[in-house]
Design a protein around this motif. Structure first.
Motif, PDB file in Angstrom:
ATOM      1  N   LYS A  30      -0.024  -6.751  -2.991  1.00  0.00           N
ATOM      2  CA  LYS A  30       1.298  -6.119  -2.878  1.00  0.00           C
ATOM      3  C   LYS A  30       1.490  -4.760  -3.844  1.00  0.00           C
ATOM      4  CE  LYS A  30       3.871 -10.526  -1.760  1.00  0.00           C
ATOM      5  NZ  LYS A  30       4.735 -11.532  -1.881  1.00  0.00           N
ATOM      6  N   ALA A  37       4.863  -6.662   2.053  1.00  0.00           N
ATOM      7  CA  ALA A  37       4.788  -7.956   3.108  1.00  0.00           C
ATOM      8  C   ALA A  37       3.824  -8.886   3.006  1.00  0.00           C
ATOM      9  CB  ALA A  37       5.299  -7.291   4.542  1.00  0.00           C
ATOM     10  N   THR A  39       1.647 -12.051   2.709  1.00  0.00           N
ATOM     11  CA  THR A  39       2.107 -13.497   2.646  1.00  0.00           C
ATOM     12  C   THR A  39       0.838 -14.050   2.054  1.00  0.00           C
ATOM     13  OG1 THR A  39       1.763 -13.980   4.805  1.00  0.00           O
ATOM     14  CG2 THR A  39       3.944 -13.627   4.087  1.00  0.00           C
ATOM     15  N   GLN A  56      -2.705 -10.804   4.913  1.00  0.00           N
ATOM     16  CA  GLN A  56      -1.952 -11.285   6.040  1.00  0.00           C
ATOM     17  C   GLN A  56      -0.610 -10.843   6.088  1.00  0.00           C
ATOM     18  OE1 GLN A  56      -3.186 -13.277   8.478  1.00  0.00           O
ATOM     19  NE2 GLN A  56      -4.873 -13.380   7.567  1.00  0.00           N
ATOM     20  N   VAL A  57      -0.093 -10.029   7.045  1.00  0.00           N
ATOM     21  CA  VAL A  57       1.367  -9.577   7.026  1.00  0.00           C
ATOM     22  C   VAL A  57       1.835 -10.016   8.494  1.00  0.00           C
ATOM     23  CG1 VAL A  57       2.660  -7.435   7.218  1.00  0.00           C
ATOM     24  CG2 VAL A  57       0.667  -7.564   5.732  1.00  0.00           C
ATOM     25  N   ASP A  58       2.925 -11.002   8.545  1.00  0.00           N
ATOM     26  CA  ASP A  58       3.446 -11.577   9.616  1.00  0.00           C
ATOM     27  C   ASP A  58       2.296 -12.186  10.482  1.00  0.00           C
ATOM     28  OD1 ASP A  58       6.064 -10.733   8.899  1.00  0.00           O
ATOM     29  OD2 ASP A  58       5.727  -8.801   9.834  1.00  0.00           O
ATOM     30  N   GLY A  59       1.324 -12.686   9.949  1.00  0.00           N
ATOM     31  CA  GLY A  59       0.236 -13.671  10.667  1.00  0.00           C
ATOM     32  C   GLY A  59      -0.875 -12.678  11.058  1.00  0.00           C
ATOM     33  N   THR A  60      -0.648 -11.252  10.899  1.00  0.00           N
ATOM     34  CA  THR A  60      -1.732 -10.403  11.400  1.00  0.00           C
ATOM     35  C   THR A  60      -2.617 -10.033  10.219  1.00  0.00           C
ATOM     36  OG1 THR A  60      -0.162  -9.379  12.744  1.00  0.00           O
ATOM     37  CG2 THR A  60      -2.247  -8.211  12.238  1.00  0.00           C
ATOM     38  N   THR A  62      -4.611  -7.645   7.880  1.00  0.00           N
ATOM     39  CA  THR A  62      -4.808  -6.299   7.655  1.00  0.00           C
ATOM     40  C   THR A  62      -5.730  -6.142   6.333  1.00  0.00           C
ATOM     41  OG1 THR A  62      -2.291  -6.531   8.097  1.00  0.00           O
ATOM     42  CG2 THR A  62      -3.129  -4.280   6.740  1.00  0.00           C
TER      43      THR A  62
END
Length: 94
Positions: A30, A37, A39, A56-60, A62
């Motif tokens: 972050k 974003a 998580t 992990q950003v919105d389950g993706t 990265t």
């Protein structure tokens, strides 16, 4: 002088960070990786110049590269640098 960087040292540091300091890795992503974003995050590699995270950003997943502010000399330098970075990240209030 402590051990120089090897793949084994990178693996050891990553395993320790992922198992014992998962919250710190998210802070690195972050604050220093600018992935606000994120998580979750996993440290996948560390070398003298920086660390590679999988955030992990919105389950993706990265990939994120964070470059250190100096070239690390050894594993002891990595230890102190990672501690300093998490302290700095916590002070940033993210």
């Amino acid at each position: 002088m402590s051990e120089s960087f090897t793949p084994q040292i990178s693996d050891r540091i990553c395993r320790h960070m992922n198992e014992d300091h998962a919250e710190a890795i998210v802070l690195y992503a972050k604050v220093f990786g600018h992935v606000t974003a994120a998580t979750a995050a996993e440290m996948v590699a560390i070398d003298a110049q920086g660390m590679d995270l999988l955030t992990q950003v919105d389950g993706t997943p990265t990939p994120t590269r964070i470059v250190f502010d100096h070239v690390l000399q050894d594993a002891e330098d990595a230890h102190h640098t990672l501690i300093d970075m998490v302290k700095q990240a916590r002070q940033s209030g993210k």
